[in-house]
Design a protein around this motif. Structure first.
Motif, PDB file in Angstrom:
ATOM      1  N   LEU A 218      -6.111  -1.199   0.532  1.00  0.00           N
ATOM      2  CA  LEU A 218      -6.598  -0.637   1.794  1.00  0.00           C
ATOM      3  C   LEU A 218      -7.774  -1.445   2.350  1.00  0.00           C
ATOM      4  O   LEU A 218      -7.857  -1.693   3.555  1.00  0.00           O
ATOM      5  CB  LEU A 218      -7.017   0.815   1.571  1.00  0.00           C
ATOM      6  CG  LEU A 218      -7.614   1.552   2.788  1.00  0.00           C
ATOM      7  CD1 LEU A 218      -6.571   1.650   3.900  1.00  0.00           C
ATOM      8  CD2 LEU A 218      -8.104   2.933   2.388  1.00  0.00           C
TER       9      LEU A 218
ATOM     10  N   PHE B 143       0.831  -1.204   0.000  1.00  0.00           N
ATOM     11  CA  PHE B 143       0.000   0.000   0.000  1.00  0.00           C
ATOM     12  C   PHE B 143       0.866   1.255   0.000  1.00  0.00           C
ATOM     13  O   PHE B 143       0.590   2.220  -0.743  1.00  0.00           O
ATOM     14  CB  PHE B 143      -0.917  -0.028   1.220  1.00  0.00           C
ATOM     15  CG  PHE B 143      -1.754   1.202   1.395  1.00  0.00           C
ATOM     16  CD1 PHE B 143      -2.848   1.442   0.588  1.00  0.00           C
ATOM     17  CD2 PHE B 143      -1.428   2.143   2.365  1.00  0.00           C
ATOM     18  CE1 PHE B 143      -3.611   2.581   0.749  1.00  0.00           C
ATOM     19  CE2 PHE B 143      -2.189   3.286   2.532  1.00  0.00           C
ATOM     20  CZ  PHE B 143      -3.288   3.502   1.714  1.00  0.00           C
TER      21      PHE B 143
ATOM     22  N   ALA C 224      -4.124   0.838  -4.724  1.00  0.00           N
ATOM     23  CA  ALA C 224      -3.978   1.194  -3.311  1.00  0.00           C
ATOM     24  C   ALA C 224      -5.316   1.115  -2.588  1.00  0.00           C
ATOM     25  O   ALA C 224      -5.387   0.706  -1.422  1.00  0.00           O
ATOM     26  CB  ALA C 224      -3.391   2.601  -3.193  1.00  0.00           C
TER      27      ALA C 224
END
Length: 1145
Positions: free
Chosen positions: A228, A95, A224
């Motif tokens: 998450l 991430f 990303a």
């Protein structure tokens, strides 16, 4: 044959027992996952050589288990998927890499100079003005600024490295998740973005001109976002917490909006490199914000068709994604509003809160709890968390929106049996947990079962949390003994209803003691009795250590009864109980001496901490102490002088009582003992009672049917020396056994026991009859209050009854309308009140608000409606809306909801449940007294409350708690009798001489006429004609007067005639009369004065609530060790008091 084990066998066995078992733990999370070898012994081989045999161990077998976890795929799956901690760390690292890739793209964009860049020689952008010379129209422009960009070498190296790591992670992750669906994973959206953002950077390593090739690295923001979401799941799994759906949806929506914004900003900014005007990142951000907010200033717009097409695609994607996520959030928000919020752990650490658990949250229950809970100043900073599986109804939801409660009360929908919901309310950090039972359950046993499970769940989850439980059935108490405080509804209410028969108003007295009030509710009312009653309602029970007390600190070393007497007159506080060595006693007696460590319980308008002694402490305390001790010495000397005479009188009186008891036929064969334990009752009764030596026959207990032992079929035929007590109930429940305990308590004399007639709607069970047949003079009969009330009550002996108790129906919860559950009991009670107004009746209601219909009388028509309504509103303004109802003030009505305050108050006053149980006689402690009444005599009328208190205290050591006052209501002119019987003149001689329904007796009339007149002057025919004429005229005159008299009869007289006629039909007229015990003062009402002022004058008809000290049980050798331990102590204190009295003159 001898069998001998060789050394090899023993060594082999020893080796077998000590064979190592190798367990490997991976990262400290999986134990015993792999095992190198497991040695297993097979059958032993046997070799014999003549007289002996030798066992030799076989060869060992080696096995390898869990071989799959040692493969490369399993190890990769373990680190990337199964191991929560390792997976979370890897996902967090990826991430951060994706965010770094996007940040590098933005840095490269900020470093781009549109006037001098050459795109590594692939494009020419030497502008001389702000307008791009290569742009002609939105369809005619140069594509080179779009395909090629200027990229710094350092940025290129870092981006290539990040792209390689990201691509390798994606490959390994796909390999770990491979389950035969490789094509499906490769064609996914994440793989497409990964290929577009990573492969071009890797390709630039092999051909230098490609280093300036444009790569949409900003699309890594979508990867990303996906990382998450997975990372949040791993975070909650690693922390062993379930994530909030609302939190996830909000995070997903924010991440989606952020991805759309970044994609649109970076895409439009890059495409506009080939446009007419240069657009930097801030201009692109301005354009996206204005466009998405639908403002559309138009100062910055795309100038080529690719950028316009991108904006259209982004808007379409946003319209397809955002509404669905917003709808999901709104749905979760509405569900969360229904389920309530969550009490955070941070708030639980810094704030204090209590948890209230219930099946259904009712408006009246929650209102009573909040009023009682927040009535104490120390609880103002507490928060109340409501936990219930049901949703809040409209009125309660609106009530909790009031600012005074919205800041203090938190509602959470959930079940106590779920640990997740217990975590939400933070039960482990709560100051207390209250578990309330729903009285509206159709099956009361099932309601208690739910309460028991809830109590177990709370205690299992939070062992240190104080638990306060409310149950319905007495037999359920055995399952919740682990709770700190337990209040049983049926146990208390049946005892209160039974005690109302010989202690009037005891239910109201208990309610006032357990209720929090300042005693100012009745100040603005017009009626004087309401003002007095409202003031006395403010009295509560308080406790204090003797040596720390401002009220009772003067009486250390003095007798308890004398301390109570003088403290009431000096401080206005009634001392009535003490706790020593963990045992609470009410009125321990004259021989009990107060120690400094004793805990004293007293009744007062306020506690000591809220009271101030206004006088000079130094002078007044010494003067008061000397005066009090002088009075105590004087009373002690008087008692010693009269001790011999009183002892002889007691001996003579006991002898007379015993002689009278021996001649009594209804009380023969009884003794004082504990009632036998029965499986039906479920527990032993903690108080001694009058019981039969031999249990009564079941056939003799049936009142309305004759048997071989007794031929009576009505209560009036028994001709008991004491009037019976009628108890009307629907079923023979186990709790009804508790109603007989106070009626047969051991402290009541045998000759004062009243027969008990149980009027049952349904036939009682044999188990119930076996349990209650140990009590003397207990009968039952079948009768329904909803049917023929008059016949059932007449057979039960209502005309001679002492009182009638009507217990709430268990099937009242089946009513279609909630507040109509008490309709049958109220109408039946109203019928009894109209037919038998002199018979005291006590009614139990399901809803306390229905007590306004008890003995209902319509207001007069001349009353001002506005003033009447205004007066009612003033009465309802107090914390108890029914406080000033005459039925409640007189103690004629009772509701189980009145007992809820005992449970609520026990949070602050932990002694209150035990103290009230001892006061009611449910719980027994050695040396404790009992509650009783004292009727004010004619000699005591006009004396002050303190004078009678002193007289009773000196006579038998009794402590007075209050007054039960009966006041005659002012008669209305509309109710006065207009014409009385005396105003009607009737020729009684003529009526007697010519009775109705009889023919003419000619011989008697002739003889009468012959005596009044001479026989020679008239003939026999003339005499007959004159007599007939005179008879018919007089008869018509008398019948007309009798008709007028009947029409002028009052309603009461008509009811008496109706009852008398019905008793004739039932052949009961010779056993009693409805007007036999008619009271002249029928129109009166009663109320309670709890702990009144010392100078209150006693009136005729008043009764005093007193606590008599413990009386020795005949034939028992139980003595109180604590009372005998201080026998010599009073003499020492008396000597000290004598000295101080002599010094003070």
């Amino acid at each position: 044959m001898a069998v001998r084990k060789g050394n090899k066998v023993s060594e082999g066995g020893e080796n077998y027992m000590k064979s190592p078992r190798k367990d490997s733990a991976r990262n400290g999370l999986i134990l015993n996952s792999t095992m190198d070898s497991l040695q297993i012994n097979k059958h032993y081989s046997q070799s014999c050589d003549g007289s002996s045999c030798t066992l030799t161990a076989p060869k060992r077998m080696q096995l390898k288990l869990f071989v799959n976890e040692s493969t490369f795929s399993e190890r990769v799956r373990f680190y990337f998927i199964k191991n929560q901690t390792a997976s979370l760390r890897i996902r967090s690292f990826i991430f951060v890499l994706k965010l770094l890739t996007v940040a590098l793209y933005l840095l490269r964009t900020a470093m781009d100079d549109p006037f001098t860049t050459t795109c590594c020689g692939m494009c020419q952008r030497n502008f001389t003005s702000d307008v791009n010379p290569a742009w002609v129209t939105q369809y005619t422009f140069s594509w080179q600024p779009i395909w090629w960009v200027e990229r710094h070498v350092v940025i290129w190296i870092v981006q290539v490295l990040l792209a390689f790591i990201s691509l390798m992670y994606k490959v390994i992750h796909t390999y770990a998740n491979y389950k035969g669906n490789l094509s499906q994973q490769l064609l996914s959206f994440e793989w497409f973005i990964e290929v577009c953002c990573s492969l071009p950077f890797i390709a630039t390593i092999f051909w230098r001109p490609l280093r300036c090739l444009f790569v949409p690295a900003f699309l890594n923001i979508w990867l990303a976002k996906a990382g998450l979401e997975n990372m949040m799941n791993d975070l909650h799994r690693a922390a062993h917490k379930q994530q909030s759906a609302m939190f996830n949806q909000v995070c997903t929506l924010i991440a989606t909006l952020l991805c759309l914004f970044i994609t649109c900003i970076c895409g439009v900014q890059h495409l506009e490199r080939a446009g007419r005007l240069h657009m930097d990142p801030f201009d692109a951000f301005w354009f996206v914000v204005v466009t998405f907010s639908t403002v559309g200033y138009g100062d910055i717009t795309p100038t080529i068709w690719p950028s316009k097409l991108l904006v259209i695609i982004i808007i379409i994607v946003a319209l397809g994604i955002i509404p669905g996520q917003v709808e999901q959030i709104s749905f979760l928000w509405s569900e969360r509003q229904k389920q309530g919020g969550e009490y955070s752990r941070q708030r639980a650490k810094t704030e204090k809160h209590v948890v209230v658990c219930a099946t259904v949250l009712r408006m009246d229950i929650i209102l009573d709890f909040l009023n009682e809970f927040y009535a104490h100043p120390t609880l103002q900073n507490f928060y109340v968390v409501l936990l219930s599986p049901s949703e809040l109804d409209g009125p309660l939801k609106s009530f909790l929106q009031v600012p005074i409660w919205a800041e203090r009360v938190i509602y959470i929908q959930g079940s106590v049996l779920r640990e997740l919901d217990l975590v939400r309310v933070k039960v482990d950090a709560a100051e207390a947990c209250f578990i309330l039972t729903s009285r509206q359950e159709r099956d009361r046993v099932a309601a208690d079962e739910k309460t028991i499970l809830r109590a177990m769940a709370v205690k299992d989850f939070a062992p240190r949390c104080p638990l306060y439980v409310q149950i319905l059935k007495p037999e359920s108490k055995i399952h919740v003994q682990f709770a700190d405080r337990v209040i049983c509804d049926d146990e208390l209410k049946h005892v209160l209803l039974a005690m109302n028969s010989f202690i009037p108003g005891i239910s109201t007295l208990l309610t006032l003691l357990a209720h929090t009030s300042k005693g100012q509710e009745g100040n603005n009312l017009k009626s004087s009795w309401k003002r007095d009653f409202g003031r006395s309602a403010g009295n509560e029970i308080y406790s204090v250590v003797a040596k720390e007390s401002k009220f009772f600190g003067y009486y250390l070393g003095c007798k308890f009864s004398h301390a109570a007497l003088h403290a009431q007159s000096k401080c206005g506080a009634t001392l009535f109980a003490v706790e020593r060595s963990g045992e609470i006693r009410i009125n321990p007696g004259n021989e009990f001496i107060i120690d400094p460590e004793d805990i004293l319980f007293y009744i007062c308008l306020t506690g000591e901490e809220d009271a101030i002694i206004v006088d000079d402490v130094n002078n007044v305390m010494e003067r008061r102490q000397s005066c009090v001790r002088a009075e105590i010495v004087k009373s002690t000397v008087t008692e010693r002088r009269e001790s011999r005479d009183e002892g002889s009188l007691k001996r003579n009186r006991q002898t007379l009582i015993n002689e009278d008891q021996q001649t009594s036929t209804t009380m023969q064969g009884t003794l004082i003992d504990f009632p036998p334990v029965s499986p039906y009752v479920g527990h032993n009764t903690p108080i001694m009672c009058h019981v039969l030596e031999e249990k009564a026959k079941l056939c003799c207990m049936r009142l309305d049917r004759p048997c071989e032992h007794c031929r009576h079929t009505s209560a009036l035929q028994y001709k008991w020396p004491r009037p019976p007590i009628i108890i009307s109930a629907e079923f023979s429940t186990q709790s009804l056994f508790n109603a007989l305990i106070p009626l047969r308590a051991h402290h009541r004399p045998r000759d004062s026991l009243h027969p008990v007639v149980l009027l049952m709607e349904h036939s009682p069970e044999n188990m119930f009859l076996n349990a209650v047949r140990c009590f003397p003079m207990v009968y039952y009969m079948l009768g329904d209050l909803a049917g023929n009330v008059l016949d059932a009550m007449l057979h039960a002996g209502v005309t001679e009854a002492h009182s009638v108790i009507i217990i709430d129906r268990e099937t009242s919860v089946f009513a279609d309308e909630e507040y109509m559950a008490d309709s049958r009991q109220l109408v039946a009670t109203q019928t009894l009140f109209r037919l038998f107004p002199d018979i005291p009746a006590c009614l139990e209601l399901t809803h306390a608000s229905n007590m306004r219909f008890m003995h209902f009388q319509a207001p007069e028509s001349c009353v001002d409606a506005h003033e009447y309504r205004k007066e009612r509103e003033r009465e309802k303004s107090c914390s108890l809306p029914y406080l000033f109802r005459e039925a409640f003030a007189s103690g004629k009505v009772f509701s189980s909801s009145m007992l809820d305050t005992i449970l609520y108050q026990s949070f602050i006053k932990d002694y209150l449940p035990t103290l009230l149980r001892i006061l009611l006689g449910i719980q027994y402690t050695s040396g404790s007294g009992h509650l009783d009444t004292h009727d004010v005599t004619d000699d005591e009328v006009g004396h002050t409350y303190h004078d009678v208190f002193r007289s009773l205290c000196k006579k038998n050591g009794a402590i007075v708690l209050g007054i039960y006052r009966r006041v005659e209501r002012q008669a209305s002119p509309l109710h006065k009798k207009l014409i009385t019987e005396d105003e009607i003149s009737i020729d009684t001689d003529s009526v007697n001489k010519f009775p109705r329904g009889h023919g003419l007796d000619e011989e008697a009339d002739v003889e009468f006429v012959a005596k009044t007149r001479r026989p020679s002057t008239m003939s026999l025919a003339y005499v007959k004609r004159s007599l007939i004429s005179r008879r018919s005229t007089q008869k018509r005159r008398n019948m007309r007067k009798l008709h007028e008299l009947h029409c002028l009869k009052t309603e009461r007289e008509q009811f008496d005639d109706m009852i008398q006629n019905r008793m004739k039909e039932l052949e009961l007229d010779h056993l009693g009369s409805p007007s036999k015990r008619r009271n002249e003062k029928q129109d009166s009402h009663s109320y309670i004065l709890l702990n009144p002022l010392s100078d209150t004058k006693l009136q005729k008809g008043d009764s005093l609530y007193i606590i008599n000290p413990e009386t020795p049980i005949p034939g028992s050798r139980s003595t109180s060790s604590n009372s005998t331990a201080h026998v010599s102590e009073p003499r020492h204190s008396d000597v000290m008091i004598d000295r101080e009295t002599n010094e003070n003159g």
